[in-house]
Design an enzyme around this catalytic site. Structure first.
Site, PDB file in Angstrom:
ATOM      1  N   HIS A  31      20.940 -22.045 -19.955  1.00 45.88           N
ATOM      2  CA  HIS A  31      20.448 -23.022 -18.839  1.00 45.88           C
ATOM      3  C   HIS A  31      19.716 -24.113 -19.813  1.00 45.88           C
ATOM      4  O   HIS A  31      18.554 -24.374 -19.429  1.00 45.88           O
ATOM      5  CB  HIS A  31      19.228 -22.219 -17.956  1.00 45.88           C
ATOM      6  CG  HIS A  31      20.038 -21.215 -17.200  1.00 45.88           C
ATOM      7  ND1 HIS A  31      20.276 -21.445 -15.914  1.00 45.88           N
ATOM      8  CD2 HIS A  31      20.441 -19.963 -17.491  1.00 45.88           C
ATOM      9  CE1 HIS A  31      20.883 -20.391 -15.392  1.00 45.88           C
ATOM     10  NE2 HIS A  31      20.948 -19.364 -16.156  1.00 45.88           N
ATOM     11  N   ASN A 179      11.743 -29.704 -10.479  1.00 50.45           N
ATOM     12  CA  ASN A 179      12.699 -30.599 -10.926  1.00 50.45           C
ATOM     13  C   ASN A 179      13.842 -30.585  -9.526  1.00 50.45           C
ATOM     14  O   ASN A 179      14.971 -31.187  -9.970  1.00 50.45           O
ATOM     15  CB  ASN A 179      13.423 -29.860 -12.189  1.00 50.45           C
ATOM     16  CG  ASN A 179      14.236 -28.863 -11.908  1.00 50.45           C
ATOM     17  OD1 ASN A 179      14.726 -28.302 -10.619  1.00 50.45           O
ATOM     18  ND2 ASN A 179      14.434 -27.847 -13.048  1.00 50.45           N
ATOM     19  N   LYS A 241      15.789 -32.333 -13.731  1.00 52.77           N
ATOM     20  CA  LYS A 241      16.878 -31.336 -13.980  1.00 52.77           C
ATOM     21  C   LYS A 241      17.726 -31.905 -15.253  1.00 52.77           C
ATOM     22  O   LYS A 241      18.120 -33.276 -14.793  1.00 52.77           O
ATOM     23  CB  LYS A 241      17.316 -30.596 -13.212  1.00 52.77           C
ATOM     24  CG  LYS A 241      17.733 -29.114 -13.836  1.00 52.77           C
ATOM     25  CD  LYS A 241      18.098 -28.424 -12.399  1.00 52.77           C
ATOM     26  CE  LYS A 241      18.747 -26.918 -12.662  1.00 52.77           C
ATOM     27  NZ  LYS A 241      18.799 -26.030 -11.694  1.00 52.77           N
ATOM     28  N   ARG A 310      -2.747  14.855  -3.870  1.00 54.50           N
ATOM     29  CA  ARG A 310      -3.200  13.494  -3.978  1.00 54.50           C
ATOM     30  C   ARG A 310      -4.998  13.725  -4.364  1.00 54.50           C
ATOM     31  O   ARG A 310      -5.358  12.873  -5.190  1.00 54.50           O
ATOM     32  CB  ARG A 310      -3.142  12.828  -2.529  1.00 54.50           C
ATOM     33  CG  ARG A 310      -3.732  13.566  -1.270  1.00 54.50           C
ATOM     34  CD  ARG A 310      -3.611  12.487  -0.389  1.00 54.50           C
ATOM     35  NE  ARG A 310      -4.084  13.272   1.173  1.00 54.50           N
ATOM     36  CZ  ARG A 310      -4.613  12.472   2.012  1.00 54.50           C
ATOM     37  NH1 ARG A 310      -4.810  11.461   1.827  1.00 54.50           N
ATOM     38  NH2 ARG A 310      -4.913  13.277   2.875  1.00 54.50           N
ATOM     39  N   GLU A 358       1.826  -5.014  -2.466  1.00 56.73           N
ATOM     40  CA  GLU A 358       2.399  -4.044  -3.631  1.00 56.73           C
ATOM     41  C   GLU A 358       2.990  -4.594  -4.604  1.00 56.73           C
ATOM     42  O   GLU A 358       3.066  -4.072  -5.733  1.00 56.73           O
ATOM     43  CB  GLU A 358       3.514  -2.853  -2.863  1.00 56.73           C
ATOM     44  CG  GLU A 358       2.731  -2.002  -1.759  1.00 56.73           C
ATOM     45  CD  GLU A 358       2.547  -2.824  -0.525  1.00 56.73           C
ATOM     46  OE1 GLU A 358       2.979  -3.855  -0.308  1.00 56.73           O
ATOM     47  OE2 GLU A 358       1.822  -2.049   0.394  1.00 56.73           O
ATOM     48  N   ASP A 415       2.759  10.432  11.498  1.00 51.18           N
ATOM     49  CA  ASP A 415       2.873   9.327  11.532  1.00 51.18           C
ATOM     50  C   ASP A 415       4.638   8.721  11.626  1.00 51.18           C
ATOM     51  O   ASP A 415       4.399   7.361  11.920  1.00 51.18           O
ATOM     52  CB  ASP A 415       2.310   8.638  10.264  1.00 51.18           C
ATOM     53  CG  ASP A 415       0.710   8.535  10.267  1.00 51.18           C
ATOM     54  OD1 ASP A 415       0.420   8.175  11.342  1.00 51.18           O
ATOM     55  OD2 ASP A 415       0.020   8.581   9.382  1.00 51.18           O
ATOM     56  N   ARG A 465       0.267  14.361   0.937  1.00 54.84           N
ATOM     57  CA  ARG A 465      -0.837  14.447   1.695  1.00 54.84           C
ATOM     58  C   ARG A 465      -1.408  15.700   2.095  1.00 54.84           C
ATOM     59  O   ARG A 465      -2.736  15.794   2.134  1.00 54.84           O
ATOM     60  CB  ARG A 465      -0.256  13.714   3.131  1.00 54.84           C
ATOM     61  CG  ARG A 465      -1.531  13.709   4.250  1.00 54.84           C
ATOM     62  CD  ARG A 465      -0.822  12.835   5.170  1.00 54.84           C
ATOM     63  NE  ARG A 465      -1.894  12.547   6.374  1.00 54.84           N
ATOM     64  CZ  ARG A 465      -2.134  13.098   7.560  1.00 54.84           C
ATOM     65  NH1 ARG A 465      -1.481  14.089   7.501  1.00 54.84           N
ATOM     66  NH2 ARG A 465      -2.827  12.614   8.221  1.00 54.84           N
TER      67      ARG A 465
END
Lengths: 622, 622
Positions: A31, A179, A241, A310, A358, A415, A465
């Site tokens: 590149h 660019n 560029k 946990r 996350e 859930d 859990r």
């Protein structure tokens, strides 16, 4: 700054361009045009503002330079040459087999901290490093991130912008090389610098918008951002560029390929130069090191108690943090669920709340491990899929991180599927060099937390859990790569293999079958990767049939791990896998396990059928 | 609006709160407090601004309502009850086994278009629907997205904000319920409405900041956003979690659990009500339907030609678009590489440039399929990992989408590992109900493009960067779930199984071995999921040993797919898997394949060893 100095910097920038063109030409790929747009920005940074000891990349006060536009390696390697870190001969090994000068940078190069090449990751990882510098090491290094404009479309960039703004990371500077051209054509905002500036300022950043080819303006921008101490800063530089070579400058269709006529381009750029930059070295400093007690006192659980793994994780990582000052914990706004919260109460200065982001959670961990810390990053296992590309790049960069995913499988209950980790084992197993652990009881979980901290690469711990019985004593050992045989006898008709919740279902099934006179072996396969092929082979030889049971989709998890252990060309036992083949809805944990056919009753029913149909005979290898 | 009307709306909001409290109380779990904060916003929307025919969820002019804060289902279901769509009895089945009123909404409910519950996905998917309404159907429906404040930290929200702003989606309204409290405590910005407003405005949005419990202000905000036609709009509403019940209102530690005293809460809220809302129905309209020719003319390639499967994809999907007007293509700014660009040239009005934002790329596809279109979303296979959580949720929502990942495996060569799809098969196989296709030549790729468009669920096509020989004629058929036996004889010593690039390496190995008098079978396993267990079983019975060869990490891909085919308790053949166990650097494609041990020479060497060591004998099942 004097005009003479500007002229010198221009010459350096031209040298960077020339060397970028030459490297890509030698490689026949790469590149160069994306390198040429940022050459002025790089030249001024390298010769006047970067503080870096190339002889001591581990120097604690070195600035960090992250090439987020990782494809622009011709520029990066030309900078290394200008700094005297690589010679011209090595430069021209670019992209050839065995060369450390790969197409995209990796830490195989001593001055590269993290792998880049998946766009939008440099800034998030830089945020992690800047957090480490500010809050952990308390050293005044600066993190410089050179980014493209295309990659500003990645959401991860805005997670990072938000995190940096909120944490007032005055030690972080983003340089955006605007660019105008992405891979296939114009970006959304072209050369509208204000579009980027407005967005970053809204997230609490200080921005400077400049012509990125005006050496004086570039220099002034660096001075301006260095004067800002309380918020993150961005230099938004309008560039072209392929700058400097008319055949390619600012033209579409010139992305990611060598220049059509490299010799002519080099000539147009003024020919090769051999400017050597004496990069400023940082001051000697002593980073803060948080002292640990040196004595690890893991939690201990009584056999027969009911404890969620946990919880054991939360207590164990807190104990680990007490023993070891370099342990840090990060969580994605679910610390009360993952139990990372336990650590936050004991070691608040080493706890990093990453909110519901996350990618930034994992990127922060990657940045911190690059600074020598030992991070544990936690969320629901299901939501860790959000950071898959960051795990992928972390593996490429050989990052050492601990990841903890809670709320796995259908066993979470009401859930429903959006919150269930049902693909996590597949995701983490497929990462190069990863370790995947799925503890089945609290003492085991605690021991594995301690063990994983000292492994290399990506270490994943899967926690439950719900509460499960403690089946091991607190002094039992659980080597990574091992397993535990919990039921075994000479007449075992087959072997049940579980881990986590499903180990307990396997034990329940074994009890049910025992009442009918059917003896079965039960293996706790807590180490899913690496897997204990020896114990599995023995069980196969002795019982002839292995049934894997997992609270996970059928692909890529425990069943695959066991199958892989037999992919060595030797005889293979009969294999049956029980897994979550349905799409769960809402239901109680026990209803969920039953619906998926992975509860004790279902396992026993399957095993009974195999034995009654005389498909299986004890000791008969198929 | 009159005070009387406000009072009526207040009563409705209280009813929504009461029903949310009752539903969660009946379930013993759920998120009443997150529902209560948004009740006023929901009440005004439902009774005055939403245009929706609950009897005809397929009505083309229905507004779309997406509950991005998917945990607030008690509110959603209370809205359904108020609209007369569900009765009180069903409301109280919330979160129980078999009820469609799951913990988080899924399209099992006819008025839910997409599954939510992983935060930060509602807006991106809503952008896809709004794009469909504006650019494809050209129908004036509005997409309403109700979001929490916590989820504004997700990068995917900002990919969506950018996309919506750039596309001037005046038919999209985001309602942010700024209740200040996330799961574990305060959000970054608390009730600083301007923090959200400033950010969204920087991305080109029109924002209104209001007290979300002031019915008059809420009403005025809806009127204001409806008057804005040219840019996306956001109502940023300051609210109080648990609003209306002092024991929980605006208090920490009250997330995701029923109220401590539901009866008292209902009383405090004024008791149950039975207000029935007559929701405004949309006008009858005829959406634009783009006509296709109805006649599919796939590209045809000559045997022996060298064609990259990515090219065949590009040409085939373009032909498919010509035949079928509902086919749309989306790409993440790499259309010149994936060859999605071919489609853009022929069908520009059905091509969606999503820039470098893979989450939004996939979310747009999910939104469009919910509107009846047939999307193909394309990027490098490696970068699709960025959207893993969106695939996961798409599977939960039973979305029908086609995904195409190019540049797979080490065979891409010099660019190095960051650009190589080496985990894609594992990721896509582990999704519930997915189809995974890995074509080995151009004619096959073209046929599979046509076939995948009519499947259900997530269909993944893996394409190669480099050219490979055309080995099939253009009239050959390739059923999904099938395979092709390309070399076969009575004396086959073993079976080589490849797909994509590795099929050609297997064929090369077979040729090498044939020169030494060793006959081997070769199977083209182009359908990785579902897998052709019958053909594999026959090969196992007849040759005794299967060697899988894949340009992918060892876990979760072709080797696992083959192993899974034998996880039925019947005798298993000897299995050997060759895969990319190393971490590649930069090198030529052939050097890469050799380094990974998956080129023809390496395969032949492995096979030769097995045969010479007499480990394998033709026809001997282990």
């Amino acid at each position: 700054m004097s005009t003479d100095k500007n002229a010198e910097l221009f010459e350096l920038a031209q040298q960077l361009r020339v060397d970028a063109v030459r490297a890509a030409d030698a490689a026949g790929s790469g590149h160069p045009t994306s390198s040429m747009s940022a050459a002025d920005l790089a030249a001024v940074l390298l010769s006047r503002y970067l503080r870096y000891d190339f002889d001591r990349p581990e120097h604690p006060a070195n600035d960090r330079f992250i090439l987020s536009k990782g494809h622009a390696t011709p520029l990066l390697y030309a900078m290394y040459k200008a700094a005297g870190a690589v010679d011209d001969e090595e430069l021209l090994t670019f992209r050839t087999r065995g060369s450390r000068l790969e197409g995209h940078p990796t830490p195989r190069i001593p001055w590269v901290d993290v792998a880049t090449g998946s766009l939008g990751q440099g800034l998030p990882v830089g945020v992690g490093m800047a957090l480490a510098g500010k809050r952990l090491e308390q050293v005044d290094y600066r993190v410089w991130v050179l980014s493209g404009d295309s990659e500003m479309a990645e959401g991860s960039v805005w997670e990072a912008a938000e995190h940096a703004g909120f944490e007032n990371l005055g030690n972080l500077t983003l340089i955006v090389d605007v660019n105008r051209l992405g891979q296939r054509g114009p970006t959304r905002h072209g050369r509208d610098l204000e579009a980027y500036g407005r967005r970053l300022r809204a997230f609490g950043w200080h921005t400077v918008e400049i012509d990125g080819h005006d050496i004086g303006a570039v220099d002034a921008a660096y001075q301006e951002v260095l004067a800002v101490k309380d918020v993150p800063t961005a230099i938004i530089a309008g560039t072209r560029k392929g700058r400097g070579v008319a055949a390619v400058e600012d033209r579409e269709g010139m992305h990611g390929k060598p220049l059509p006529d490299a010799d002519a381009a080099v000539e147009e750029l003024g020919g090769p130069r051999s400017i050597r930059v004496d990069v400023h070295k940082p001051e000697d400093v002593r980073p803060r090191r948080i002292a640990g007690s040196g004595k690890l006192e893991l939690p201990r659980y009584e056999k027969g108690d009911e404890v969620a793994t946990r919880n054991a994780f939360g207590e164990a990582v807190t104990a680990l943090g007490t023993a070891r000052g370099e342990v840090v914990v990060l969580d994605g706004e679910v610390g009360d669920s993952t139990r990372a919260e336990f650590f936050s109460k004991e070691h608040p200065e080493r706890y990093f709340e990453c909110y519901i982001a996350e990618q930034q959670l994992v990127a922060s961990a990657v940045g911190m491990q690059a600074r020598g810390h030992t991070p544990f990053a936690c969320s629901f296992a299901s939501f860790l899929t959000r950071a898959h590309d960051f795990f992928r790049m972390a593996a490429i960069g050989a990052a050492d991180i601990n990841i903890v995913g809670s709320h796995v499988g259908t066993a979470i209950g009401q859930d429903g599927p959006s919150q269930m980790g049902l693909e996590d084992l597949a995701m983490f197993r497929s990462l190069h060099g990863s370790t995947v652990l799925c503890p089945s009881d609290a003492n085991q979980a605690a021991k594995l937390v301690a063990a994983m901290a000292d492994l290399r690469g990506i270490r994943y711990l899967r926690t439950n859990r719900g509460e499960t019985p403690v089946v091991y004593g607190p002094d039992e050992e659980f080597p990574v790569g091992g397993s535990k045989v919990l039921r075994s006898g000479p007449d075992d008709a087959l072997t049940l293999i579980g881990a986590g919740q499903t180990l307990h279902e396997c034990l329940g099934a074994a009890d049910l079958l025992a009442q009918e006179g059917i003896a079965v072996r039960v293996i706790d396969l807590y180490s899913v990767k690496p897997v204990d092929a020896g114990t599995l082979r023995t069980a196969a030889d002795q019982t002839g049939c292995l049934i894997t049971v997992e609270d996970h989709h059928p692909e890529g998890g425990l069943g695959d791990a066991v199958a892989e252990a037999f992919a060595d060309g030797r005889p293979v036992p009969r294999l049956v896998r029980l897994a979550v083949g349905n799409m769960p809805g809402s239901a109680t944990p026990q209803e969920q396990l039953a619906a998926a056919g992975i509860d004790a009753q279902s396992i026993a029913a399957g095993a009974r059928l195999l034995v009654e149909k005389a498909v299986i005979r004890p000791g008969s290898v198929a």
